[in-house]
Design a protein around this motif. Sequence first.
Motif, PDB file in Angstrom:
ATOM      1  N   CYS A 310     113.269  33.518 -39.730  1.00 31.41           N
ATOM      2  CA  CYS A 310     112.922  32.208 -40.290  1.00 31.41           C
ATOM      3  C   CYS A 310     113.862  31.816 -41.413  1.00 31.41           C
ATOM      4  O   CYS A 310     113.658  30.799 -42.059  1.00 31.41           O
ATOM      5  CB  CYS A 310     111.496  32.252 -40.804  1.00 31.41           C
ATOM      6  SG  CYS A 310     111.325  33.513 -42.068  1.00 31.41           S
ATOM      7  N   ALA A 311     114.892  32.621 -41.684  1.00 26.73           N
ATOM      8  CA  ALA A 311     115.839  32.339 -42.777  1.00 26.73           C
ATOM      9  C   ALA A 311     115.131  32.137 -44.107  1.00 26.73           C
ATOM     10  O   ALA A 311     115.488  31.259 -44.893  1.00 26.73           O
ATOM     11  CB  ALA A 311     116.728  31.151 -42.442  1.00 26.73           C
ATOM     12  N   HIS A 312     114.118  32.934 -44.334  1.00 24.87           N
ATOM     13  CA  HIS A 312     113.467  32.885 -45.652  1.00 24.87           C
ATOM     14  C   HIS A 312     113.129  34.302 -46.077  1.00 24.87           C
ATOM     15  O   HIS A 312     112.589  35.090 -45.288  1.00 24.87           O
ATOM     16  CB  HIS A 312     112.223  32.008 -45.601  1.00 24.87           C
ATOM     17  CG  HIS A 312     111.617  31.767 -46.955  1.00 24.87           C
ATOM     18  ND1 HIS A 312     112.382  31.611 -48.103  1.00 24.87           N
ATOM     19  CD2 HIS A 312     110.328  31.675 -47.360  1.00 24.87           C
ATOM     20  CE1 HIS A 312     111.588  31.420 -49.145  1.00 24.87           C
ATOM     21  NE2 HIS A 312     110.335  31.463 -48.728  1.00 24.87           N
ATOM     22  N   CYS A 313     113.444  34.600 -47.321  1.00 28.13           N
ATOM     23  CA  CYS A 313     113.273  35.965 -47.833  1.00 28.13           C
ATOM     24  C   CYS A 313     111.787  36.260 -48.060  1.00 28.13           C
ATOM     25  O   CYS A 313     111.130  35.563 -48.841  1.00 28.13           O
ATOM     26  CB  CYS A 313     114.044  36.092 -49.143  1.00 28.13           C
ATOM     27  SG  CYS A 313     113.825  37.690 -49.928  1.00 28.13           S
ATOM     28  N   PRO A 314     111.259  37.296 -47.409  1.00 24.35           N
ATOM     29  CA  PRO A 314     109.821  37.576 -47.550  1.00 24.35           C
ATOM     30  C   PRO A 314     109.437  37.981 -48.969  1.00 24.35           C
ATOM     31  O   PRO A 314     108.305  37.756 -49.395  1.00 24.35           O
ATOM     32  CB  PRO A 314     109.594  38.740 -46.583  1.00 24.35           C
ATOM     33  CG  PRO A 314     110.933  39.378 -46.401  1.00 24.35           C
ATOM     34  CD  PRO A 314     111.934  38.261 -46.540  1.00 24.35           C
ATOM     35  N   TRP A 315     110.395  38.562 -49.695  1.00 28.39           N
ATOM     36  CA  TRP A 315     110.075  39.003 -51.065  1.00 28.39           C
ATOM     37  C   TRP A 315     110.113  37.833 -52.039  1.00 28.39           C
ATOM     38  O   TRP A 315     109.296  37.756 -52.950  1.00 28.39           O
ATOM     39  CB  TRP A 315     111.012  40.140 -51.480  1.00 28.39           C
ATOM     40  CG  TRP A 315     110.835  41.347 -50.602  1.00 28.39           C
ATOM     41  CD1 TRP A 315     109.730  42.148 -50.546  1.00 28.39           C
ATOM     42  CD2 TRP A 315     111.756  41.878 -49.644  1.00 28.39           C
ATOM     43  NE1 TRP A 315     109.908  43.141 -49.618  1.00 28.39           N
ATOM     44  CE2 TRP A 315     111.150  43.009 -49.054  1.00 28.39           C
ATOM     45  CE3 TRP A 315     113.038  41.525 -49.227  1.00 28.39           C
ATOM     46  CZ2 TRP A 315     111.773  43.775 -48.070  1.00 28.39           C
ATOM     47  CZ3 TRP A 315     113.667  42.283 -48.259  1.00 28.39           C
ATOM     48  CH2 TRP A 315     113.044  43.398 -47.688  1.00 28.39           C
ATOM     49  N   MET A 316     111.055  36.912 -51.837  1.00 26.64           N
ATOM     50  CA  MET A 316     111.067  35.699 -52.677  1.00 26.64           C
ATOM     51  C   MET A 316     109.758  34.928 -52.446  1.00 26.64           C
ATOM     52  O   MET A 316     109.209  34.321 -53.364  1.00 26.64           O
ATOM     53  CB  MET A 316     112.260  34.807 -52.307  1.00 26.64           C
ATOM     54  CG  MET A 316     113.602  35.373 -52.714  1.00 26.64           C
ATOM     55  SD  MET A 316     113.885  35.103 -54.478  1.00 26.64           S
ATOM     56  CE  MET A 316     115.575  35.710 -54.626  1.00 26.64           C
ATOM     57  N   ALA A 317     109.276  34.976 -51.195  1.00 26.74           N
ATOM     58  CA  ALA A 317     108.066  34.220 -50.839  1.00 26.74           C
ATOM     59  C   ALA A 317     106.806  34.799 -51.490  1.00 26.74           C
ATOM     60  O   ALA A 317     105.742  34.171 -51.446  1.00 26.74           O
ATOM     61  CB  ALA A 317     107.910  34.187 -49.320  1.00 26.74           C
TER      62      ALA A 317
END
Length: 382
Positions: A310-317
């Motif tokens: 999904c091109a999104h960092c799970p940790w930033m999220a």
Amino acid sequence: MHSSSLPAIKAVDFDQPQMQGAVCGTGQAWARLPATPTAAEQRALKERIRALLVRQQAVLVAHYYVDAQLQELADESGGCVADSLEMARFGRDHPARTLVVAGVRFMGETAKILSPDKRVLMPDLDATCSLDLGCPADEFSAFCAAHPERTVVVYANTSAAVKARADWMVTSSIGLDIVAELHRQGKKILWAPDRHLGQYIQQKTGADMLLWQGSCVVHDEFKGVELELLRVEHPQAKILVHPESPAAVVAQADVVGSTTQLIAAAQTLDATEFIVATDLGILHKMRAAAPTKHFIAAPTAGHSATCKSCAHCPWMAMNGLANLADVLEHGHNEIHVEAEIAARARLPIDRMLDFAARRQSNVRASGDLARDGALFAQVGPA
Ligand code: 13P
Ligand code: SF4
């Protein structure tokens, strides 16, 4: 590049259940995402956070990849939204007694190392980074010990203990310039942990670099073949790429740079359409910086894909309004770095910040305003 002598590095599988308790793998991170508050809850949480920031004499330092609501709050409340180099500088120079870092663990640790007398809080201390996880301090130390003749340069996305073993720390906005300078001085480099960024810097500078084989779970998923196909559909689009991406993607870039540099490029380049190969959290700022322009996410899936990202960092999220409010209210989730490690880790960080300050004053003295401030993107084909 000395790829033939690459070290055998223990592969880290980020989703293994046996990692529970030791680190937070991507599976655990996604499972722990903060629930999305309703619009009314968001307003109430933001109001509470603004009041708590004042009461606690705190400032919010956020990365571009975190939730848009957190970015807005940081901007509105006198904090900052920035790349990892600017986050480090901002936290060090700000008079607040408490820094709240909305980002990932290494950013909180860097803030604490640079400001040992400030309290540094994070919404979730388990928000980590695959580059940090994939470079354990003991193994890295053994790697350095096996190559004592090399200057050790580590990326910011590492633990304090790994930084403590380094001569230099760099971020994506300054790594190229620092390695180019070390290469001019005749130094051979030991680089860790991101192999794509290391390879990019090696190719641009010609430096002798021995590379650790880490990668970012987000950027590693961008696909060169699919990007070529997308470019055919959008022939006028400029391609903006973060250098943690694979070489086949970097090779197609009009601009390769840190998150701040990519936003600056979106604003200043004479194009109306952009394909963006980095975490999608960045689009919030890009759209605000260039509201008339159109941004397309670079492909992470398609015929050449091994999985769909999904091109999104799970940790930033893992950073949300509710856990941010909680840590401010209760003082939970304080970052501590052991004093001896912090003192040693500060040396490579300070070297980088001094280099950045010298570079900035040289650029200003030369009057080359196109390269002024934080805008040092590597414009042109990679
Ligand atoms: P920047 O320094 O460009 O913000 O990068 C940090 C990071 O973690 C990118 O994935
Ligand atoms: Fe680490 Fe990649 Fe997340 Fe950045 S986007 S924090 S490099 S896992």
